[in-house]
Design a protein around this motif. Structure first.
Motif, PDB file in Angstrom:
ATOM      1  N   ILE A 158       0.885  -1.149  -0.077  1.00 61.57           N
ATOM      2  CA  ILE A 158       0.085  -0.102  -0.123  1.00 61.57           C
ATOM      3  C   ILE A 158       0.851   1.222  -0.050  1.00 61.57           C
ATOM      4  O   ILE A 158       0.736   2.139  -0.521  1.00 61.57           O
ATOM      5  CB  ILE A 158      -0.973   0.018   1.206  1.00 61.57           C
ATOM      6  N   VAL A 159       1.954   1.211   0.940  1.00 55.67           N
ATOM      7  CA  VAL A 159       2.688   2.391   0.833  1.00 55.67           C
ATOM      8  C   VAL A 159       3.407   2.536  -0.347  1.00 55.67           C
ATOM      9  O   VAL A 159       3.600   3.836  -1.030  1.00 55.67           O
ATOM     10  CB  VAL A 159       3.742   2.296   2.107  1.00 55.67           C
ATOM     11  N   ARG A 160       3.995   1.675  -1.007  1.00 52.87           N
ATOM     12  CA  ARG A 160       4.844   1.598  -2.082  1.00 52.87           C
ATOM     13  C   ARG A 160       3.850   2.154  -3.251  1.00 52.87           C
ATOM     14  O   ARG A 160       3.903   3.190  -4.130  1.00 52.87           O
ATOM     15  CB  ARG A 160       5.369   0.315  -2.669  1.00 52.87           C
ATOM     16  N   ARG A 161       2.612   1.666  -3.221  1.00 51.18           N
ATOM     17  CA  ARG A 161       1.685   2.023  -4.309  1.00 51.18           C
ATOM     18  C   ARG A 161       1.162   3.509  -4.242  1.00 51.18           C
ATOM     19  O   ARG A 161       1.042   4.204  -5.141  1.00 51.18           O
ATOM     20  CB  ARG A 161      -0.035   1.260  -4.150  1.00 51.18           C
ATOM     21  N   LEU A 162       1.039   3.922  -2.826  1.00 50.02           N
ATOM     22  CA  LEU A 162       0.623   5.341  -2.791  1.00 50.02           C
ATOM     23  C   LEU A 162       1.653   6.380  -3.281  1.00 50.02           C
ATOM     24  O   LEU A 162       1.530   7.495  -3.681  1.00 50.02           O
ATOM     25  CB  LEU A 162       0.316   5.635  -1.235  1.00 50.02           C
ATOM     26  N   ALA A 163       3.079   6.085  -2.760  1.00 51.88           N
ATOM     27  CA  ALA A 163       4.143   6.745  -3.248  1.00 51.88           C
ATOM     28  C   ALA A 163       4.107   6.959  -4.792  1.00 51.88           C
ATOM     29  O   ALA A 163       4.432   7.926  -5.344  1.00 51.88           O
ATOM     30  CB  ALA A 163       5.420   5.867  -2.668  1.00 51.88           C
ATOM     31  N   LYS A 164       3.869   5.880  -5.451  1.00 51.21           N
ATOM     32  CA  LYS A 164       3.860   5.767  -7.077  1.00 51.21           C
ATOM     33  C   LYS A 164       2.716   6.767  -7.527  1.00 51.21           C
ATOM     34  O   LYS A 164       2.910   7.528  -8.093  1.00 51.21           O
ATOM     35  CB  LYS A 164       3.803   4.617  -7.579  1.00 51.21           C
ATOM     36  N   GLU A 165       1.763   6.393  -6.805  1.00 54.03           N
ATOM     37  CA  GLU A 165       0.321   7.209  -7.403  1.00 54.03           C
ATOM     38  C   GLU A 165       0.490   8.851  -7.031  1.00 54.03           C
ATOM     39  O   GLU A 165       0.051   9.595  -7.747  1.00 54.03           O
ATOM     40  CB  GLU A 165      -0.904   6.810  -6.345  1.00 54.03           C
TER      41      GLU A 165
END
Length: 213
Positions: A158-165
């Motif tokens: 989730i954290v990785r995905r939010l950073a990308k988003e």
């Protein structure tokens, strides 16, 4: 990372960031005794003529919702130009009830949206929560360790995905600790599976600097 005059670097999170920081203005203890202090010392020395300000508002025991509850005073009110967030250690279910993944993602996204709206131009750095179970973990805890690690992977994603988003810098810690644990006893790095030793904090500092810079 290039710091300039007027920069305020804020570290937010739980006990790993808190580092037993002082609650007074005593400059010897105000940044705690962990990676937040170490990163600040190195950047402060590298940019000594710019005199950037470093602030630690990590609170031991916080999960994501606990951190969000104090966000207005401890983040928006500080008005950082650079914001570092490391949260999730108390959401994975090791020391307290796990935070459901969907709720974690919803709250984290809301926190980021609010921050970017209220602090336009702030640079945000998201750090990966991590866990390093000790090899001597009791057999009766094995099932819990497996469950916690599975949930942590979801939170990390989730954290990785939010950073990308949100196009934010993402600092990975789990692979670093996993690699180091193949060279030395886990407890030499993270003494209880969650909290790094000073050696662990030093490696966090190195990873943070090499990633962010």
């Amino acid at each position: 990372m290039k710091l300039t005059k007027g920069d305020i670097v804020l570290f937010q999170g739980d006990s790993i960031t808190d580092g037993n920081r002082g609650r007074s203005e005593d400059p010897n203890h105000i940044l705690g005794h962990g990676y937040a202090c170490m990163v600040s010392a190195r950047l402060g020395a590298d940019y000594v003529t710019e005199k950037p300000v470093f602030v630690n508002r990590g609170v031991s025991g916080d999960n994501l919702i606990g951190m969000y509850a104090r966000w207005q005073d401890d983040t928006i009110g500080v008005k950082p130009t650079i914001l570092n967030i490391l949260i999730g250690g108390n959401d994975m279910g090791w020391t307290r009830t796990a935070t459901p993944s969907k709720f974690f993602e919803r709250m984290y996204r809301l926190l980021l949206e609010d921050t970017l709206e209220l602090l336009p131009g702030v640079r945000i750095i998201l750090c990966e929560p991590f866990f390093l179970p000790l090899p001597e973990t009791r057999i009766e805890q094995a099932a819990k360790v497996e469950r916690v690690c599975a949930h942590l992977i979801e939170l990390q994603q989730i954290v990785r995905r939010l950073a990308k988003e949100f196009q934010l810098t993402f600092v990975p810690f789990q692979d670093m600790f996993d690699s180091l644990a193949r060279q030395v006893d886990s407890a030499y790095l993270v003494w209880d599976g969650v909290h790094p030793t000073m050696v662990g904090h030093e490696f966090m500092t190195r990873r943070w600097l090499e990633t962010v810079e």
